[in-house]
Motif scaffolding. Structure first.
Motif, PDB file in Angstrom:
ATOM      1  N   ASN A 254      -6.327   4.711   1.034  1.00 27.40           N
ATOM      2  CA  ASN A 254      -5.827   3.563   1.792  1.00 27.40           C
ATOM      3  C   ASN A 254      -4.700   3.984   2.732  1.00 27.40           C
ATOM      4  N   SER A 255      -3.762   4.755   2.204  1.00 29.11           N
ATOM      5  CA  SER A 255      -2.633   5.212   3.022  1.00 29.11           C
ATOM      6  C   SER A 255      -3.096   6.109   4.160  1.00 29.11           C
TER       7      SER A 255
ATOM      8  N   GLN B 100       3.841  -1.517   4.066  1.00 29.21           N
ATOM      9  CA  GLN B 100       3.403  -0.247   4.640  1.00 29.21           C
ATOM     10  C   GLN B 100       2.639  -0.385   5.956  1.00 29.21           C
TER      11      GLN B 100
ATOM     12  N   SER C  57       3.203  11.466   2.827  1.00 25.83           N
ATOM     13  CA  SER C  57       2.360  10.634   1.978  1.00 25.83           C
ATOM     14  C   SER C  57       1.702  11.421   0.859  1.00 25.83           C
TER      15      SER C  57
ATOM     16  N   GLY D 233       2.855   5.756  -2.867  1.00 25.27           N
ATOM     17  CA  GLY D 233       1.914   4.811  -3.442  1.00 25.27           C
ATOM     18  C   GLY D 233       2.350   4.199  -4.754  1.00 25.27           C
ATOM     19  N   SER D 234       1.374   3.583  -5.416  1.00 27.31           N
ATOM     20  CA  SER D 234       1.672   2.736  -6.573  1.00 27.31           C
ATOM     21  C   SER D 234       1.525   3.429  -7.916  1.00 27.31           C
TER      22      SER D 234
ATOM     23  N   GLN E 212      -6.635  12.598  -3.864  1.00 27.92           N
ATOM     24  CA  GLN E 212      -5.611  12.893  -2.869  1.00 27.92           C
ATOM     25  C   GLN E 212      -5.689  14.322  -2.345  1.00 27.92           C
TER      26      GLN E 212
ATOM     27  N   ASN F 247       0.159  -6.336  -3.495  1.00 27.75           N
ATOM     28  CA  ASN F 247       1.179  -5.492  -4.101  1.00 27.75           C
ATOM     29  C   ASN F 247       1.675  -6.083  -5.409  1.00 27.75           C
TER      30      ASN F 247
ATOM     31  N   GLY G  18      -4.821   0.529  -5.404  1.00 26.50           N
ATOM     32  CA  GLY G  18      -5.601   1.183  -4.362  1.00 26.50           C
ATOM     33  C   GLY G  18      -7.069   0.797  -4.371  1.00 26.50           C
TER      34      GLY G  18
ATOM     35  N   GLY H 121      -3.323   9.058  -0.679  1.00 26.51           N
ATOM     36  CA  GLY H 121      -4.317   8.135  -1.186  1.00 26.51           C
ATOM     37  C   GLY H 121      -5.148   7.649  -0.005  1.00 26.51           C
TER      38      GLY H 121
END
Length: 472
Positions: free
Chosen positions: A375-376, A356, A370, A294-295, A396, A268, A44, A373
């Motif tokens: 970015n999302s 995404q 979601s 997310g990651s 978040q 990614n 992120g 985050g």
């Protein structure tokens, strides 16, 4: 060259300086500075850093990326960049025991090799003290200190929301009063003088209070930057941005969303399953809810089972990205019952990782469940997709609060039970409430589109940043 003190988003002087520098270039004047950007090993953070680097490269700057050897970016995706690996002595991202300890080790271990890189670049390229500028990720604060030690301009890059920074300040003020979220407050109560944040929206930790004391001490080491860059949009966070500028009293550039300004190859760490796009092509417009956390987020298998049945009983089509290893104690989703698979057959698709931005831009997607985050969140708003917010850590909670309470383009999930989840999905995807959110976020999408065009706030902020770098 001297600059006047600027107020938030006042960019005219920087833009004029940039034009003058361009003219100097044409006339054989001094070379443009080399811009050295640091990126932490978190997906992120790395993604927007590389997007910022791409945007600055397109403006004419030479770019170097200083990165930890842990989770490095792929140089083949950016052949025009110089890549500077930093010796971190870390084998994996492990924040399970102490996020503070991990960040401390990252900063301590990377500092010597970063200093060596800067000294070598200065020597090899015969550059003067002011012909190199460092832009550092706020988690890599050692880079700002090293830059200042070498008399280089240091610019802070915050890839998170301005709202999260405000939440951090509120948390720090509580710490200075000797108070801690984990023991002193009702989490649903509002934080005085920090509307709209509740105590539960501030960054908190399941670690001992001593860990938070250590965290405050570590982040107090952050140097005072020459300027601040934020991956946000003025209209989204205007009030918070103004407050942040007043706190720091340095030029502030809101240049987001960077993925719209400078699309760049994905960073990614997992392979994207692009077959889901073919599946989406067969679905009706706005009929699919996309689910991804997310990651970094990890879930208990019991929570994931509740999610699975909430999705199944909602009778809505869904695309669900479940990252391998994200469910505690399992490799993937092998524990989900065959009865669930039968229930969702034909209207649900589960993948390990999804493209995404392409998914959110697809006409079939009408909602995004979601972790919020930043970015999302930006990617969802930029495509006009409302959200169900299920925050886990760090920024978040604050992002989810703004999505659900201030912008009113999402619903915050607070009860992790299948009935509540089923209800939330229906509210977002079927009910009039969700349609109203879709209309609001569609208008926000258009404002963001305008902001990155010539004359828009983010476009002008980027021009101002370029002028600031050239004038430093």
């Amino acid at each position: 060259m001297k600059l006047v003190v600027c107020i938030p988003f006042y960019l005219g002087k920087f833009v004029c300086e940039r034009e003058r520098e361009r003219q100097m270039e044409k006339e054989g004047g001094r070379r443009w500075p080399l811009v050295v950007l640091t990126t932490s090993p978190f997906h992120g953070h790395m993604t927007p850093t590389l997007q910022l680097a791409t945007a600055l490269h397109a403006k004419g700057f030479s770019i170097a990326i200083a990165h930890s050897k842990l989770n490095p970016p792929d140089p083949s995706n950016h052949p025009d960049f110089i890549f500077l690996p930093l010796s971190d002595n870390l084998s994996a991202i492990d924040v399970s025991s102490s996020f503070t300890g991990f960040i401390q080790d990252l900063n301590t271990n990377c500092r010597p090799s970063f200093r060596e890189h800067l000294i070598r670049l200065t020597s090899e390229q015969n550059r003067g003290d002011k012909s190199m500028v460092v832009i550092y990720d706020h988690l890599m604060f050692f880079a700002g200190a090293v830059a200042m030690d070498l008399n280089l301009v240091a610019i802070l890059f915050r890839s998170c929301s301005a709202a999260y920074y405000r939440a951090c300040l509120a948390r720090q003020q509580l710490h200075q009063q000797g108070k801690f979220l984990e023991q002193d407050f009702v989490m649903q109560d509002m934080v005085p003088n920090h509307h709209p944040l509740r105590y539960k929206d501030l960054p908190y930790s399941k670690s001992p209070i001593e860990d938070w004391k250590q965290r405050v001490a570590i982040f107090s080491q952050e140097p005072h930057p020459s300027a601040i860059i934020c991956n946000t949009v003025k209209f989204l966070e205007h009030e918070v941005l103004s407050q942040t500028h007043q706190h720091h009293q340095v030029p502030f550039f809101a240049v987001g969303p960077l993925h719209k300004i400078a699309p760049s190859p994905p960073t990614n760490f997992l392979e994207e399953d692009t077959s889901c796009i073919t599946w989406l092509d067969k679905q009706a417009p706005k009929s699919v809810i996309y689910v991804s956390f997310g990651s970094l987020a990890t879930l208990d298998s019991k929570v994931l089972v509740e999610m699975a049945w909430g999705l199944a009983k909602s009778n809505q089509s869904f695309l669900w990205a479940v990252r391998p290893g994200s469910v505690c104690g399992f490799e993937w989703i092998e524990f989900l019952l065959e009865a669930f698979r039968d229930e969702i057959r034909g209207r649900g698709l589960i993948v390990k990782w999804a493209p995404q931005k392409e998914v959110l831009a697809h006409l079939a997607v009408g909602g995004f469940w979601s972790h919020c985050g930043w970015n999302s969140t930006l990617e969802s708003i930029s495509e006009g997709v409302p959200l169900i917010c299920q925050p886990f850590i760090v920024d978040q909670m604050a992002n989810a609060r703004y999505v659900s309470y201030i912008w009113k383009i999402g619903l915050e999930l607070e009860v992790l039970e299948r009935g509540e989840m089923e209800s939330m999905i229906r509210r977002l995807m079927v009910d009039e409430e969700g349609e109203e959110m879709r209309l609001k976020v569609a208008k926000m999408k258009e404002i963001i589109k305008d902001s990155v065009q010539n004359g828009g706030s983010s476009h002008d902020s980027l021009e101002g940043l370029v002028g600031f770098i050239l004038s430093s």
